[in-house]
Enzyme design. Structure first.
Site, short mmCIF file in Angstrom:
data_model
loop_
_atom_site.label_atom_id
_atom_site.label_comp_id
_atom_site.label_asym_id
_atom_site.label_seq_id
_atom_site.Cartn_x
_atom_site.Cartn_y
_atom_site.Cartn_z
N SER A 177 0.82 -1.22 0.00
CA SER A 177 0.00 0.00 0.00
C SER A 177 0.85 1.26 0.00
CB SER A 177 -0.88 -0.03 1.25
OG SER A 177 -1.25 1.28 1.65
N GLY A 178 0.52 2.17 -0.90
CA GLY A 178 1.22 3.46 -0.93
C GLY A 178 0.97 4.25 0.35
N LEU A 179 -0.29 4.21 0.82
CA LEU A 179 -0.61 4.93 2.05
C LEU A 179 0.20 4.37 3.22
CD1 LEU A 179 -2.34 6.80 3.86
CD2 LEU A 179 -4.08 4.99 3.91
N ASP A 230 0.63 10.50 2.13
CA ASP A 230 0.34 9.76 0.89
C ASP A 230 -0.01 10.77 -0.20
OD1 ASP A 230 -0.17 7.72 -0.89
OD2 ASP A 230 -2.18 7.32 -0.13
N ASP A 268 1.08 -0.92 -5.08
CA ASP A 268 0.38 0.32 -5.34
C ASP A 268 1.39 1.30 -5.94
OD1 ASP A 268 -0.97 2.70 -5.24
OD2 ASP A 268 -1.33 2.67 -3.07
N ASP A 288 0.80 4.16 -7.19
CA ASP A 288 0.23 5.52 -7.24
C ASP A 288 -0.10 5.88 -8.70
OD1 ASP A 288 0.32 5.81 -4.55
OD2 ASP A 288 2.09 7.06 -4.47
N GLU A 296 -2.99 4.42 -10.85
CA GLU A 296 -4.27 5.14 -10.78
C GLU A 296 -4.26 6.32 -11.74
OE1 GLU A 296 -3.49 5.70 -6.54
OE2 GLU A 296 -4.02 7.80 -6.76
N LYS A 299 -0.04 12.89 -6.61
CA LYS A 299 -1.42 12.50 -6.29
C LYS A 299 -1.67 12.77 -4.80
CE LYS A 299 -1.95 9.26 -3.91
NZ LYS A 299 -2.06 7.82 -3.77
N ASN A 321 -4.00 11.08 -1.50
CA ASN A 321 -4.78 9.92 -1.08
C ASN A 321 -6.27 10.15 -1.35
OD1 ASN A 321 -6.47 8.48 1.25
ND2 ASN A 321 -4.66 7.26 0.78
N SER A 322 -6.94 9.12 -1.84
CA SER A 322 -8.32 9.25 -2.30
C SER A 322 -9.31 9.63 -1.21
CB SER A 322 -8.77 7.93 -2.93
OG SER A 322 -7.88 7.56 -3.94
N ARG A 373 -6.32 1.57 -12.23
CA ARG A 373 -7.24 2.00 -11.17
C ARG A 373 -7.98 3.25 -11.59
NH1 ARG A 373 -5.30 3.24 -4.99
NH2 ARG A 373 -6.50 5.12 -4.62
N HIS A 417 -12.45 2.32 -7.61
CA HIS A 417 -12.35 2.79 -6.23
C HIS A 417 -13.56 3.66 -5.88
CE1 HIS A 417 -10.51 3.08 -2.48
NE2 HIS A 417 -9.60 4.01 -2.68
C1 SPV Z 1 -3.39 2.56 -0.61
O1 SPV Z 1 -3.48 1.60 0.14
O2 SPV Z 1 -2.43 3.33 -0.63
C2 SPV Z 1 -4.45 2.83 -1.59
C3 SPV Z 1 -5.81 2.58 -1.25
O3 SPV Z 1 -4.16 3.37 -2.64
S1 SPV Z 1 -6.51 4.06 -0.71
O4 SPV Z 1 -5.83 4.50 0.47
O5 SPV Z 1 -7.88 3.71 -0.50
O6 SPV Z 1 -6.40 5.06 -1.76
MG MG Z 2 -2.40 4.32 -2.60
#
Ligand code: SPV
Ligand code: MG
Length: 311
Positions: A58-60, A70, A97, A99, A126, A132, A134-135, A170, A201
């Protein structure tokens, strides 16, 4: 540990990882698959030990564990280094991930190639610009131009022709508030560009917009989801909808935060570690996770032996 090496030249050196089951077969199988978040070697070992068949780098979580936000603050090489540590301890496939690809098509293909060299089994890109965000943070999530993002996908495919390496596209259209039509146009374009799967997502608290997407999409490519916000939906609903893979995206990292916070709070309050001993992992558990027993066996094999044991 990772099987033979497909080395043609130093520049194209790609170690072939042979995990027990490939990411591609998990994602294309009709059984619902699960990928568990990991963000370092230790969390990867824990997820594998629990029985997960795949990891989500996971990027986060990787950003957070490095002390970054993130928001494209971690560099691609820092992410690759973490994935390398994860692949070193876990031999289940890792979907990374990636990104938005750390830039344009050129950065995206470079990262994908480096990830493959470090034993990742796939990358998820994505359709946002760089940097970017975080979503789940704020409302400003400008989307990449469809044609430009397709170029990023094609460049990754051309750069990493390994058929076992999975490219997940994504779609952030629902996150950015654009609705189903935009999400579907993008999904079809990304399929044409060579994506192997689509991650759709959503940050709604129920899965309705996910199911609306899967009904219209009809599984042209396998669908990956991240139910962080719609966590109440039972997985039986995902099976019914024909979803391929569920990503539990950040729960090792969040579990670590609460566990560490509780332990720190108690130790500072009690000025003692006596009270928390039974609440923390034993050192033997840690030694077992990181296979200290393998090291002592190796010492017997490789170090000169004396009558009393290892010298
Ligand atoms: C991550 O785990 O970094 C993701 C998922 O990209 S989210 O945090 O939902 O964007
Ligand atoms: Mg991410």
């Amino acid at each position: 540990m990772h099987g033979s090496l497909l080395a043609k030249s130093t520049d194209n050196f790609i170690p072939a990882k042979s995990p027990r089951e490939s990411l591609r077969s998990l994602i294309t199988s009709s059984d619902l698959a699960f990928a568990m978040e990991a963000h370092d070697g230790l969390s990867a070992a824990i997820a594998q030990r629990a029985g997960f068949k795949a990891l989500w780098a996971s990027g986060l979580s990787i950003s957070s564990s490095l002390g970054y936000r993130d928001a494209s603050e971690a560099s691609w090489s820092e992410v690759v280094d973490v994935v390398e540590r994860m692949a070193n301890v876990a031999d289940i496939p890792i979907l990374v991930d990636g990104d938005s690809g750390f830039g344009n098509f050129n950065n995206a293909r470079l990262v994908a190639r480096k990830l493959r060299q470090h034993c990742a089994s796939g990358v998820c890109l994505e359709d946002k610009a760089f940097p970017k965000m975080n979503s789940f943070v704020g409302d400003r999530h400008p989307l990449a131009d469809v044609g430009e993002f397709c170029g990023r996908l094609k460049a990754v495919k051309d750069q990493v022709p390994d058929p076992e390496f999975v490219l997940v596209a994504r779609i952030e259209a629902l996150i950015a508030g654009h609705g189903q039509d935009e999400a579907l146009v993008r999904a079809h374009a990304y399929a044409e560009a060579g994506a192997d799967a689509i991650l759709i997502h959503s940050r709604k608290s129920d899965a309705e917009e996910i199911f609306a997407f899967t009904r219209a999409w009809q599984n042209r490519l396998p669908v990956v989801i991240v139910p962080t916000k719609y966590y109440r939906t039972p997985v039986s609903e995902y099976r019914k909808a024909g979803i391929s893979t569920v990503v539990w995206a950040n729960h090792n990292m969040r579990a670590a935060i609460s566990a560490m916070r509780q332990v720190c709070d108690r130790i500072i309050r009690e000025e003692s570690i006596a009270g928390i001993e039974s609440d923390v992992a034993t050192l033997d558990e840690l030694f077992d996770l990181l296979k200290y027993q393998e090291l002592s066996a190796a010492e017997k094999r490789y170090l000169p032996q004396t009558e009393n044991g290892v010298r």
